[in-house]
Design a protein around this motif. Structure first.
Motif, short mmCIF file in Angstrom:
data_model
loop_
_atom_site.label_atom_id
_atom_site.label_comp_id
_atom_site.label_asym_id
_atom_site.label_seq_id
_atom_site.Cartn_x
_atom_site.Cartn_y
_atom_site.Cartn_z
N ILE A 246 0.69 -1.09 0.06
CA ILE A 246 0.02 -0.03 0.11
C ILE A 246 0.70 1.22 -0.12
O ILE A 246 0.88 1.94 -0.84
N GLY A 247 1.66 1.61 0.81
CA GLY A 247 2.60 2.64 1.33
C GLY A 247 2.57 2.96 2.50
O GLY A 247 2.30 2.10 3.49
N THR A 248 2.79 4.21 2.85
CA THR A 248 3.34 5.04 4.32
C THR A 248 2.07 6.06 4.37
O THR A 248 2.12 7.09 3.53
N LEU A 249 1.75 6.12 5.57
CA LEU A 249 0.89 7.32 5.94
C LEU A 249 1.50 7.80 7.14
O LEU A 249 2.23 7.41 8.26
N THR A 250 1.79 9.32 7.00
CA THR A 250 2.72 9.67 7.91
C THR A 250 2.17 11.05 8.52
O THR A 250 1.54 12.00 7.69
N ASN A 251 1.96 11.25 9.76
CA ASN A 251 1.52 12.21 10.62
C ASN A 251 2.40 12.59 11.65
O ASN A 251 3.05 12.03 12.30
N LYS A 252 2.22 14.25 11.84
CA LYS A 252 2.98 14.83 13.10
C LYS A 252 2.10 15.00 14.03
O LYS A 252 1.08 15.63 14.00
N VAL A 253 2.43 14.83 15.40
CA VAL A 253 1.51 15.40 16.55
C VAL A 253 2.04 16.64 16.91
O VAL A 253 2.89 16.98 17.12
N ILE A 254 0.85 17.43 17.18
CA ILE A 254 1.10 18.80 17.75
C ILE A 254 0.10 19.00 18.78
O ILE A 254 -0.91 18.13 19.15
N LYS A 255 0.41 20.17 19.44
CA LYS A 255 -0.49 20.63 20.61
C LYS A 255 -1.79 20.99 19.95
O LYS A 255 -1.92 21.78 19.20
N ARG A 256 -2.93 20.61 20.56
CA ARG A 256 -4.17 21.08 20.38
C ARG A 256 -4.39 22.57 20.79
O ARG A 256 -3.88 22.96 21.92
N GLY A 257 -4.64 23.56 19.83
CA GLY A 257 -4.56 24.83 19.99
C GLY A 257 -5.62 25.73 19.40
O GLY A 257 -6.03 26.54 19.56
#
Length: 257
Positions: A246-257
């Motif tokens: 399939i491939g790669t799913l990439t996400n970065k974690v941020i502070k909810r603001g």
């Protein structure tokens, strides 16, 4: 075929991912991909679009404790029958979108999963017809506020908060899902490595089970469980889910603001 949903210049469309002479391109689809469709021949470079969640689903049905080692690592018994719960569609984000760390949690975990995308309206699907209702497969991350899950004894807030279901980058329609490697990395460090062959209940089991109770619609998503190795996410982390074929799913974690 790989089908992506994307935005460019304020417009949203589906496209088939193809390899062009200068890199991947999207051949824009006329209409939506769940029925018979045509490729327009209008192509845009993949690098110039924003990938969106590849489906517009009505519901996300997730199954818990479907890998024995994962259940055991959290001190639980594996599910002896398919164990379903729901994540709202508002929890979906696409490849490259941020995961917002919820203000009500102090223990966020990643859970890499194979997601099944439904291609047609169906109910009470017999086992031998399950393949007929599947549109394709994609990567998902069942992000979980683990402390909230433990404290509240049910999973609506812990697994249903906004951005808790990254999904993508596209749907692969031609794939044998029976033995695919699933990997999760955080900041490049491997956290999870398993195979869909380790599922306790197969994809056929899961779809037969849920369609005994309810109708599934085109674009609905089935999350099939996560292998062992779940662990913490912190603000600033980059989490990547890679599934063979399939491939790669990439996400970065941020502070909810």
């Amino acid at each position: 075929m790989r089908i992506a949903r994307f935005s460019i210049d304020g417009n949203v469309a589906f496209g088939a991912v193809e390899e062009g002479p200068e890199g991947p391109v999207l051949d824009i689809i006329k209409g939506i991909p769940y029925a018979d469709f045509e490729l327009s021949g209008v192509k845009v470079p993949l690098g110039k679009v924003r990938l969106l969640p590849p489906v517009i689903g009505n519901k996300i049905v997730a199954f818990g404790r479907n890998y024995a080692d994962h259940a055991k690592e959290l001190g639980n018994e594996p599910a002896d029958v398919p164990w379903a719960f729901f994540k709202p569609t508002t929890s979906m984000v696409g490849d490259g979108d941020p995961i917002e760390y919820p203000s009500f949690s102090n223990e966020l975990h990643h859970e890499a999963e194979l997601a099944v995308v439904i291609g047609r309206m169906c109910r009470e699907v017999p086992r031998e017809r399950v393949k007929d209702v599947i549109f394709g497969y994609t990567c998902a991350n069942d992000v979980t506020a683990r402390d909230v899950q433990k404290r509240e004894k049910q999973w609506a807030r812990a697994k249903g908060f906004d951005s808790s279901c990254p999904i993508g980058p596209w749907v692969e329609t031609e794939l044998d899902p029976s033995d695919l490697a699933i990997q999760c990395t955080v900041n490049g460090e491997q956290r999870q490595l398993g195979s869909t062959s380790q599922m306790i209940h197969s994809i056929e089991d899961l779809i037969v089970n849920i369609t005994e109770a309810m109708t599934l619609l085109p674009g609905d998503v089935i999350l099939t469980g996560t292998p062992a190795g779940v662990g913490p996410l912190n603000v600033g982390d980059e989490v990547a889910v890679t599934i063979q074929g399939i491939g790669t799913l990439t996400n970065k974690v941020i502070k909810r603001g």
